[in-house]
Write an enzyme that holds these catalytic residues in place. Structure first.
Site, PDB file in Angstrom:
ATOM      1  CG  HIS A  82      20.496   9.886  -2.738  1.00 20.20           C
ATOM      2  ND1 HIS A  82      21.159  10.850  -3.479  1.00 20.20           N
ATOM      3  CD2 HIS A  82      21.013   8.693  -3.133  1.00 20.20           C
ATOM      4  CE1 HIS A  82      22.029  10.269  -4.278  1.00 20.20           C
ATOM      5  NE2 HIS A  82      21.971   8.961  -4.087  1.00 20.20           N
ATOM      6  CG  ASP A  92      14.404  11.167  -4.121  1.00 23.57           C
ATOM      7  OD1 ASP A  92      14.168  10.615  -5.229  1.00 23.57           O
ATOM      8  OD2 ASP A  92      15.514  11.097  -3.561  1.00 23.57           O
ATOM      9  CD  GLN A 134      16.542   3.406  -4.652  1.00 23.68           C
ATOM     10  OE1 GLN A 134      16.153   2.252  -4.888  1.00 23.68           O
ATOM     11  NE2 GLN A 134      17.737   3.829  -5.050  1.00 23.68           N
ATOM     12  CE  LYS A 191      18.744   5.598  -8.210  1.00 28.66           C
ATOM     13  NZ  LYS A 191      20.021   4.896  -7.996  1.00 28.66           N
ATOM     14  CB  CYS A 224      24.567   9.124  -2.234  1.00 30.18           C
ATOM     15  SG  CYS A 224      25.836   8.978  -3.497  1.00 30.18           S
TER      16      CYS A 224
END
Length: 428
Positions: free
Chosen positions: A137, A214, A217, A240, A385
């Site tokens: 991302h 990261d 998600q 999220k 993104c």
């Protein structure tokens, strides 16, 4: 809760927005959870209760409201630590989102105030290398590009295979002894790929590089244990994972946070201030300058309680089943090509795809999204993104359907029927 006990229809009743209609009475089919999740009543109630009963600034007052607000705020820090398997609550730093969390680490790598033997791990300059992946991302790519420009370091990346997985055939050649930091996505927001973190961490450890993960998600969808992952930093965001917007988390090993310079200066992050100089508070407060996002942190705590009660293994199993069902169902749509892994193995519930008409002509994702919206189906279109992924596969954009704990197979069926309608429209 075990997977067999997961009752998605009961779960959906906790999310008021899922009962609404759009476009003069069409039921909402929300398939854009990778962009942001919907919020359960428990989270909405927690934020409202904070403002109605406890609203005050934290860490600064001795009156009842201030003490209550501080207790709520700090209780969420404990909940976050337990949720991700952290062994020390001081390792949990509240930020406004994943982007800020990742920028915080990247900024520390070029801050001239970094001193001392441990802090040498953060020093970076010409001849050093920063390693990312081609599926990042932008929030985990642009900060490292900026760092490379500021310091003269070299940016390198792990490429992608044709099925949307990391190409690890030359891993040792990409992560060399010059690498100072390896930053990668745990689960891709555009491809859905769940990456083999352990293998990459092992190589990073061989060369002494810091590892940043990261988890934007992954943390909302999978059981995540930072100790088991073996990384140095983990970033994720609340919105999220059924929490409010405006709150995120940076987890970092305490021995590293102790020597990291602050990202922002101001109130609350200080120890002693004179006109000549200042010293900084120990972590995590060193990195939480100013009045924080108090109500959002309270909402994040409520979201963690909600997810924990349902059980992250049960949530992951449900989403895995929906994803497998969706991949099979989408395979029945003529002219549809999935960008990313074609099976549900090591894959999350974000499915990006391209569509053509009967003559094989591409249908632009914006047109796909607009027609689906006219049927009440919310998907995401664009480069998500993650434009380098689109460049890698030679496409300008994709349509993305993404799932969460409240997604049903009936919604997947609605998507598939909607895509047939898109093709009928353009094939005419």
């Amino acid at each position: 809760m075990t997977p067999t006990e997961f009752d998605v229809e009961r779960v959906r009743k906790d999310f008021p927005i899922l009962a609404r209609t759009v476009h003069d009475g069409l039921p909402l089919v929300y398939l854009d959870s990778a962009a942001t999740s919907q919020k359960p009543l428990a989270v909405l109630d927690a934020e409202r209760a904070y403002y109605e009963q406890h609203n005050a600034n934290v860490h600064r007052g001795i009156h009842v409201l201030a003490e209550e607000a501080t207790a709520l705020y700090e209780a969420t820090r404990d909940k976050v630590a337990a949720f991700i398997g952290a062994t020390d609550r001081r390792e949990v730093v509240f930020t406004k989102n994943s982007t800020e969390a990742l920028n915080l680490v990247a900024y520390a790598m070029s801050n001239a105030e970094t001193t001392g033997p441990e802090a040498e791990r953060f020093r970076i300059g010409p001849g050093d290398e920063i390693v990312v992946t081609e599926m990042e991302h932008h929030s985990n790519l642009v900060p490292w590009q900026m760092l490379a420009r500021r310091t003269g370091a070299t940016l390198r990346w792990i490429g992608l295979t044709d099925d949307g997985r990391l190409d690890l055939t030359n891993l040792d050649a990409v992560i060399t002894e010059r690498a100072k930091v390896v930053s990668m996505v745990h689960q891709s927001n555009i491809l859905g790929t769940v990456n083999p973190v352990e293998r990459i961490v092992a190589r990073a450890r061989e060369v002494g590089a810091l590892v940043v993960l990261d988890g934007s998600q992954s943390v909302p969808h999978l059981p995540v244990d930072v100790v088991a992952l073996g990384v140095d930093f983990l970033a994720f965001t609340g919105h999220k994972m059924c929490a409010p917007t405006g709150v995120g988390v940076l987890w970092g090993r305490h021995e590293l946070l102790e020597v990291m310079p602050p990202f922002l200066g101001g109130g609350e992050m200080i120890e002693v201030v004179t006109m000549e100089a200042s010293t900084y508070a120990p972590p995590p407060h060193r990195f939480e300058a100013g009045t924080p996002m108090i109500s959002q942190v309270v909402g994040l705590g409520a979201a963690i309680d909600y997810l924990t009660e349902l059980g992250m293994p049960a949530i992951a199993a449900h989403e895995h089943a929906v994803t497998a069902y969706a991949l099979d169902a989408l395979a029945t749509v003529p002219g549809l090509r999935v960008i990313g892994p074609p099976t549900a193995e090591d894959r999350g519930g974000a499915i990006s795809f391209l569509l053509t008409d009967d003559a094989g002509r591409p249908i632009h994702p914006h047109d796909v999204g607009q027609i689906l919206d006219e049927r009440g189906i919310a998907v995401r279109v664009g480069h998500h993104c993650a434009r380098p992924v689109c460049l890698r596969f030679g496409v300008p954009a994709t349509t993305r359907a993404s799932f969460h704990l409240y997604t049903t197979t009936a919604e997947v069926d609605a998507l598939v029927e909607g895509l047939h309608e898109v093709r009928r429209f353009f094939s005419r």
